[in-house]
Design a protein around this motif. Structure first.
Motif, PDB file in Angstrom:
ATOM      1  N   LEU A   1       3.613   3.545   6.703  1.00 38.83           N
ATOM      2  CA  LEU A   1       2.711   2.604   7.030  1.00 38.83           C
ATOM      3  C   LEU A   1       3.475   1.298   7.735  1.00 38.83           C
ATOM      4  O   LEU A   1       4.446   0.914   7.252  1.00 38.83           O
ATOM      5  CB  LEU A   1       2.152   1.939   5.759  1.00 38.83           C
ATOM      6  CG  LEU A   1       1.005   3.083   5.097  1.00 38.83           C
ATOM      7  CD1 LEU A   1       0.500   2.566   3.671  1.00 38.83           C
ATOM      8  CD2 LEU A   1       0.035   3.166   5.885  1.00 38.83           C
ATOM      9  N   GLY A   2       2.603   0.699   8.498  1.00 36.81           N
ATOM     10  CA  GLY A   2       3.272  -0.639   8.966  1.00 36.81           C
ATOM     11  C   GLY A   2       3.063  -1.847   7.674  1.00 36.81           C
ATOM     12  O   GLY A   2       2.541  -1.400   6.754  1.00 36.81           O
ATOM     13  N   THR A   3       3.339  -2.995   8.082  1.00 43.34           N
ATOM     14  CA  THR A   3       3.110  -3.936   6.986  1.00 43.34           C
ATOM     15  C   THR A   3       1.613  -4.208   6.825  1.00 43.34           C
ATOM     16  O   THR A   3       1.148  -4.367   5.721  1.00 43.34           O
ATOM     17  CB  THR A   3       3.874  -5.318   7.507  1.00 43.34           C
ATOM     18  OG1 THR A   3       5.057  -5.083   7.868  1.00 43.34           O
ATOM     19  CG2 THR A   3       3.485  -6.163   6.570  1.00 43.34           C
ATOM     20  N   ILE A   4       0.697  -4.302   8.136  1.00 47.48           N
ATOM     21  CA  ILE A   4      -0.827  -4.454   7.953  1.00 47.48           C
ATOM     22  C   ILE A   4      -1.499  -2.840   7.802  1.00 47.48           C
ATOM     23  O   ILE A   4      -1.061  -2.446   8.768  1.00 47.48           O
ATOM     24  CB  ILE A   4      -1.263  -5.359   8.927  1.00 47.48           C
ATOM     25  CG1 ILE A   4      -0.436  -6.801   8.999  1.00 47.48           C
ATOM     26  CG2 ILE A   4      -2.730  -5.609   9.027  1.00 47.48           C
ATOM     27  CD1 ILE A   4      -0.929  -7.571   9.695  1.00 47.48           C
ATOM     28  N   VAL A   5      -2.198  -2.742   6.942  1.00 50.81           N
ATOM     29  CA  VAL A   5      -3.118  -1.638   7.099  1.00 50.81           C
ATOM     30  C   VAL A   5      -4.570  -1.957   7.375  1.00 50.81           C
ATOM     31  O   VAL A   5      -5.162  -2.902   6.722  1.00 50.81           O
ATOM     32  CB  VAL A   5      -3.067  -0.951   5.630  1.00 50.81           C
ATOM     33  CG1 VAL A   5      -4.111   0.132   5.503  1.00 50.81           C
ATOM     34  CG2 VAL A   5      -1.582  -0.787   5.131  1.00 50.81           C
TER      35      VAL A   5
ATOM     36  N   ALA B   1       0.752  -1.275  -0.077  1.00 56.21           N
ATOM     37  CA  ALA B   1      -0.004  -0.148  -0.001  1.00 56.21           C
ATOM     38  C   ALA B   1       0.858   1.260  -0.017  1.00 56.21           C
ATOM     39  O   ALA B   1       0.417   2.194  -0.527  1.00 56.21           O
ATOM     40  CB  ALA B   1      -0.974  -0.186   1.347  1.00 56.21           C
ATOM     41  N   GLU B   2       2.175   1.247   0.481  1.00 54.49           N
ATOM     42  CA  GLU B   2       3.016   2.541   0.656  1.00 54.49           C
ATOM     43  C   GLU B   2       3.428   2.950  -0.722  1.00 54.49           C
ATOM     44  O   GLU B   2       4.006   3.734  -0.843  1.00 54.49           O
ATOM     45  CB  GLU B   2       4.012   2.309   1.658  1.00 54.49           C
ATOM     46  CG  GLU B   2       5.013   1.120   1.358  1.00 54.49           C
ATOM     47  CD  GLU B   2       6.086   1.116   2.314  1.00 54.49           C
ATOM     48  OE1 GLU B   2       7.272   0.602   2.058  1.00 54.49           O
ATOM     49  OE2 GLU B   2       5.961   1.819   3.505  1.00 54.49           O
ATOM     50  N   ASP B   3       3.188   1.847  -1.668  1.00 53.82           N
ATOM     51  CA  ASP B   3       3.660   2.289  -3.130  1.00 53.82           C
ATOM     52  C   ASP B   3       2.560   3.037  -3.962  1.00 53.82           C
ATOM     53  O   ASP B   3       3.019   3.351  -5.105  1.00 53.82           O
ATOM     54  CB  ASP B   3       4.073   0.906  -3.998  1.00 53.82           C
ATOM     55  CG  ASP B   3       5.270   0.376  -3.144  1.00 53.82           C
ATOM     56  OD1 ASP B   3       6.016   0.851  -2.793  1.00 53.82           O
ATOM     57  OD2 ASP B   3       5.495  -0.890  -3.278  1.00 53.82           O
ATOM     58  N   LEU B   4       1.387   3.356  -3.379  1.00 48.31           N
ATOM     59  CA  LEU B   4       0.348   3.826  -4.122  1.00 48.31           C
ATOM     60  C   LEU B   4       0.916   5.568  -4.182  1.00 48.31           C
ATOM     61  O   LEU B   4       1.650   6.086  -3.313  1.00 48.31           O
ATOM     62  CB  LEU B   4      -0.678   4.019  -3.341  1.00 48.31           C
ATOM     63  CG  LEU B   4      -1.466   2.686  -2.771  1.00 48.31           C
ATOM     64  CD1 LEU B   4      -2.711   2.900  -1.774  1.00 48.31           C
ATOM     65  CD2 LEU B   4      -1.938   1.983  -4.079  1.00 48.31           C
TER      66      LEU B   4
END
Length: 118
Positions: free
Chosen positions: A64-68, A42-45
């Protein structure tokens, strides 16, 4: 012969395709897959910019952590609306996450998920 009078302007905010406004802050709901929410990515959005000039490339990197989870909110400072009383300053953008869940799972998928999430 004219009587002085006040002029009243009514400003109505037009809905935006990507953002909702909260004072000088903007809210943006990023759509991500369940896989991205659980496994990363998700952090690549990219996130649309306020001025419509395009997208900020990877503004969520390192935020962001690993889990969103559906309740995760990321604050991007200075990416909101301009502050009328402070030239050169802007509000923040609050990024929330709209996680796409599958509509149905096969019996095998359910069994595998139960093993993994046990």
């Amino acid at each position: 012969g004219r009587v002085p009078a006040d002029i009243v302007f009514v400003v109505r905010e037009k809905p935006h395709a990507h953002f909702t406004r909260d004072g000088s802050d903007l809210k943006y709901a990023a759509k991500i897959s369940l896989r991205q929410a659980l496994c990363g990515g998700a952090e690549d959005l990219s996130v649309p910019t306020v001025d419509g000039s395009g997208h900020d490339a990877h503004p969520l990197k390192g935020k962001l952590g690993t889990i969103v989870s559906p309740s995760t909110v990321v604050r991007l400072e200075g990416r909101g609306m301009p502050l009328s009383k402070s030239p050169g300053k802007r509000g923040d953008m609050l990024v929330t996450f709209d996680i796409a869940f599958p509509e149905k799972l096969s019996t095998k998928q359910v069994q595998e998920l139960k093993k993994i999430l046990a």
